[in-house]
Design an enzyme around this catalytic site. Structure first.
Site, PDB file in Angstrom:
ATOM      1  N   CYS A   1       6.089  -7.210   7.162  1.00 18.96           N
ATOM      2  CA  CYS A   1       7.107  -6.710   8.085  1.00 18.96           C
ATOM      3  C   CYS A   1       7.375  -7.785   9.124  1.00 18.96           C
ATOM      4  O   CYS A   1       6.471  -8.503   9.533  1.00 18.96           O
ATOM      5  CB  CYS A   1       6.586  -5.446   8.766  1.00 18.96           C
ATOM      6  SG  CYS A   1       7.807  -4.660   9.844  1.00 18.96           S
TER       7      CYS A   1
ATOM      8  N   ASN B   1      -3.778   4.649  16.306  1.00 14.42           N
ATOM      9  CA  ASN B   1      -4.873   4.375  15.373  1.00 14.42           C
ATOM     10  C   ASN B   1      -5.394   2.963  15.592  1.00 14.42           C
ATOM     11  O   ASN B   1      -4.632   2.051  15.888  1.00 14.42           O
ATOM     12  CB  ASN B   1      -4.385   4.545  13.933  1.00 14.42           C
ATOM     13  CG  ASN B   1      -4.063   5.995  13.629  1.00 14.42           C
ATOM     14  OD1 ASN B   1      -4.885   6.877  13.847  1.00 14.42           O
ATOM     15  ND2 ASN B   1      -2.848   6.254  13.149  1.00 14.42           N
TER      16      ASN B   1
ATOM     17  N   CYS C   1       5.695  -5.242  15.919  1.00 12.10           N
ATOM     18  CA  CYS C   1       5.147  -4.242  16.857  1.00 12.10           C
ATOM     19  C   CYS C   1       3.680  -4.580  17.134  1.00 12.10           C
ATOM     20  O   CYS C   1       2.901  -4.850  16.202  1.00 12.10           O
ATOM     21  CB  CYS C   1       5.264  -2.829  16.282  1.00 12.10           C
ATOM     22  SG  CYS C   1       6.970  -2.321  15.987  1.00 12.10           S
TER      23      CYS C   1
ATOM     24  N   CYS D   1      -1.243   5.956  10.091  1.00  8.38           N
ATOM     25  CA  CYS D   1      -0.055   5.235  10.568  1.00  8.38           C
ATOM     26  C   CYS D   1      -0.441   3.895  11.162  1.00  8.38           C
ATOM     27  O   CYS D   1      -1.327   3.816  12.008  1.00  8.38           O
ATOM     28  CB  CYS D   1       0.635   6.005  11.686  1.00  8.38           C
ATOM     29  SG  CYS D   1       1.296   7.547  11.177  1.00  8.38           S
TER      30      CYS D   1
ATOM     31  N   CYS E   1       0.636  -2.602  15.353  1.00  7.26           N
ATOM     32  CA  CYS E   1       0.732  -2.255  13.935  1.00  7.26           C
ATOM     33  C   CYS E   1       0.160  -3.336  13.023  1.00  7.26           C
ATOM     34  O   CYS E   1       0.483  -4.517  13.163  1.00  7.26           O
ATOM     35  CB  CYS E   1       2.195  -2.000  13.590  1.00  7.26           C
ATOM     36  SG  CYS E   1       2.441  -1.482  11.885  1.00  7.26           S
TER      37      CYS E   1
ATOM     38  N   CYS F   1       3.533   8.464   1.205  1.00  3.95           N
ATOM     39  CA  CYS F   1       4.029   7.496   2.175  1.00  3.95           C
ATOM     40  C   CYS F   1       4.236   6.176   1.424  1.00  3.95           C
ATOM     41  O   CYS F   1       3.274   5.584   0.923  1.00  3.95           O
ATOM     42  CB  CYS F   1       2.990   7.352   3.287  1.00  3.95           C
ATOM     43  SG  CYS F   1       3.393   6.096   4.488  1.00  3.95           S
TER      44      CYS F   1
ATOM     45  N   GLU G   1       0.832  -1.204   0.000  1.00  5.54           N
ATOM     46  CA  GLU G   1       0.000   0.000   0.000  1.00  5.54           C
ATOM     47  C   GLU G   1       0.871   1.261   0.000  1.00  5.54           C
ATOM     48  O   GLU G   1       1.988   1.260   0.531  1.00  5.54           O
ATOM     49  CB  GLU G   1      -0.927  -0.002   1.216  1.00  5.54           C
ATOM     50  CG  GLU G   1      -1.927  -1.154   1.140  1.00  5.54           C
ATOM     51  CD  GLU G   1      -3.051  -1.061   2.165  1.00  5.54           C
ATOM     52  OE1 GLU G   1      -4.208  -1.217   1.768  1.00  5.54           O
ATOM     53  OE2 GLU G   1      -2.772  -0.849   3.359  1.00  5.54           O
TER      54      GLU G   1
ATOM     55  N   HIS H   1       7.940   5.438  21.107  1.00  8.44           N
ATOM     56  CA  HIS H   1       6.675   4.932  21.674  1.00  8.44           C
ATOM     57  C   HIS H   1       6.702   4.540  23.155  1.00  8.44           C
ATOM     58  O   HIS H   1       5.644   4.182  23.706  1.00  8.44           O
ATOM     59  CB  HIS H   1       6.116   3.750  20.874  1.00  8.44           C
ATOM     60  CG  HIS H   1       5.958   4.003  19.405  1.00  8.44           C
ATOM     61  ND1 HIS H   1       5.649   5.225  18.870  1.00  8.44           N
ATOM     62  CD2 HIS H   1       6.060   3.156  18.341  1.00  8.44           C
ATOM     63  CE1 HIS H   1       5.575   5.133  17.547  1.00  8.44           C
ATOM     64  NE2 HIS H   1       5.826   3.899  17.199  1.00  8.44           N
TER      65      HIS H   1
ATOM     66  N   GLY I   1       6.553  -2.097   6.235  1.00 13.61           N
ATOM     67  CA  GLY I   1       7.935  -2.573   6.272  1.00 13.61           C
ATOM     68  C   GLY I   1       8.858  -1.711   7.096  1.00 13.61           C
ATOM     69  O   GLY I   1       8.511  -0.606   7.509  1.00 13.61           O
ATOM     70  N   GLU I   2      10.039  -2.252   7.355  1.00 13.96           N
ATOM     71  CA  GLU I   2      11.059  -1.540   8.125  1.00 13.96           C
ATOM     72  C   GLU I   2      12.192  -1.166   7.152  1.00 13.96           C
ATOM     73  O   GLU I   2      12.942  -2.043   6.703  1.00 13.96           O
ATOM     74  CB  GLU I   2      11.555  -2.462   9.262  1.00 13.96           C
ATOM     75  CG  GLU I   2      12.812  -2.006   9.954  1.00 13.96           C
ATOM     76  CD  GLU I   2      12.804  -0.550  10.408  1.00 13.96           C
ATOM     77  OE1 GLU I   2      11.845  -0.114  11.055  1.00 13.96           O
ATOM     78  OE2 GLU I   2      13.769   0.162  10.088  1.00 13.96           O
TER      79      GLU I   2
ATOM     80  N   SER J   1      10.709   5.540  15.796  1.00 20.57           N
ATOM     81  CA  SER J   1       9.475   5.099  16.445  1.00 20.57           C
ATOM     82  C   SER J   1       9.839   4.686  17.867  1.00 20.57           C
ATOM     83  O   SER J   1      10.240   3.554  18.100  1.00 20.57           O
ATOM     84  CB  SER J   1       8.869   3.922  15.674  1.00 20.57           C
ATOM     85  OG  SER J   1       8.564   4.330  14.371  1.00 20.57           O
TER      86      SER J   1
END
Ligand code: SAH
Length: 347
Positions: free
Chosen positions: A118, A296, A122, A338, A125, A111, A98, A222, A165-166, A220
């Site tokens: 991934c 989110n 996390c 996100c 996510c 983006c 995406e 968090h 992805g990272e 990131s």
């Protein structure tokens, strides 16, 4: 993509220098490489037959040696609340990723994804839920820009590597993508208009700093303790907060670029006054910026947050002298915000 094409060299993943080297091997003059480069990266043709300043014989040689990859738009979703558009792209091998086009006052930002799925795991996510499939090729990262610009008719002025992805787990291809994107004879995008977000692959942060590209590094973060961070972000069990912050300080020293820390706020997990104090201590002396994102929703987890707690956390930070903003959430009605992107849209 046909089997025949799969054996050919993916020309959009090559640098100008690499194309020059192959052109010489094909018995042609070096300057031809720049002509091809401009067809690919400025006029953005998808077919060697369109390269009208090359002889038919040479175009034939090219199409025997190379393929020009493309992406197929499987789905396009436009938000009703803002001008965000999410694209589901099909890659040449049938996998999906995406890409999200967002409108800001200063222009359009894209983006992009860097991997199919991934492996970082996390807990909050969506991108990690269906697991990891493969890295994206440089061409497949680049084509997200080219295809989105073509489809939308909009010129993208900034890129954020914050999709699926990272990016630092696909380091070589991401570096190659950045070099192609910023090539003076091609798209010529200043890397100052690129942000790269990482969950904290510490050794690659040092490598990126040494490249001194001038891009914005987003971390990131968090959470402020290893216990909490390790629980929601498994990568912390490999590279802990101290190692991460030390790498960030190196990045800042080496590049002079202020680092942006992402802080996805989760009610009852990382939103207390005490955590704001810990955060201010961690970031002391770093000229950093904290981007607070109310977490989110994704259907697989029960984490919650809201703008009110984000505002409150922002106030704590500002009182402590930390530069902090609450990120505007774009495209949440189309699951384009996100952490809502996924490789398998049916899951
Ligand atoms: N793997 C990279 C790039 C992904 S960027 C990274 O971790 O930074 C996506 C950003 O959205 C990251 O900051 C990620 O932690 C954050 N994110 C993931 N899930 C989220 C969610 N449900 N709500 C808000 N932010 C989320």
């Amino acid at each position: 993509m046909t089997e025949e094409n799969q054996k050919k060299v993916d020309i959009l993943s090559l640098s100008l220098k690499e194309i020059e080297d192959i052109i010489l091997l094909l018995g042609e003059k070096k300057f031809r490489a720049k002509q091809i480069w401009q067809w690919l990266h400025i006029k953005k043709v998808r077919n060697f037959d369109k390269m009208s300043n090359l002889s038919a014989q040479f175009r034939n040689k090219l199409s025997n040696a190379f393929c020009i990859k493309s992406l197929i738009i499987s789905k396009r979703l436009a938000s009703d609340i803002d001008n965000t558009v999410k694209y589901l792209y099909e890659l040449p091998d049938g996998n999906h990723i995406e890409t999200v086009l967002m409108e800001y006052n200063h222009g359009y930002s894209l983006c992009v994804s860097t991997q199919v799925g991934c492996k970082m795991g996390c807990k909050f996510c969506a991108s990690t839920i269906a697991g990891f499939k493969r890295n994206l090729e440089p061409s497949e990262i680049l084509l997200q820009i080219y295809e989105t610009e073509r489809d939308s008719g909009k010129k993208v002025s900034s890129i954020v590597l914050m999709g699926i992805g990272e990016p630092l787990d696909n380091f070589e291809n991401v570096i190659k993508f950045l070099e192609i994107l910023s090539d003076k004879d091609g798209s010529n995008m200043s890397l100052r208009h690129v942000s790269l977000s990482t969950c904290g692959i510490v050794p690659r942060i040092y490598d990126l700093a040494d490249k001194n590209y001038g891009l914005t590094l987003s971390i990131s973060l968090h959470a402020t303790t290893n216990a909490t961070r390790g629980e929601i972000m498994p990568v912390n069990n490999k590279y802990n907060i101290n190692e991460l912050i030390t790498a960030c300080k190196y990045y800042l020293r080496k590049t002079g670029r202020r680092i942006s820390f992402e802080y996805a706020l989760i009610n009852g997990v990382n939103d207390s006054m005490e955590q704001a104090v810990q955060l201010s201590k961690l970031l002391r002396g770093m000229q950093s910026h904290v981007n607070i994102i109310p977490i989110n929703k994704i259907k697989e987890h029960k984490f919650t947050s809201d703008r009110k707690s984000a505002k409150r956390f922002q106030e704590y930070l500002i009182d402590l002298g930390v530069n902090a903003t609450v990120r505007r959430t774009l495209g949440s009605d189309i699951d384009a915000a996100c952490g809502q992107l996924r490789r398998d849209y049916e899951i």
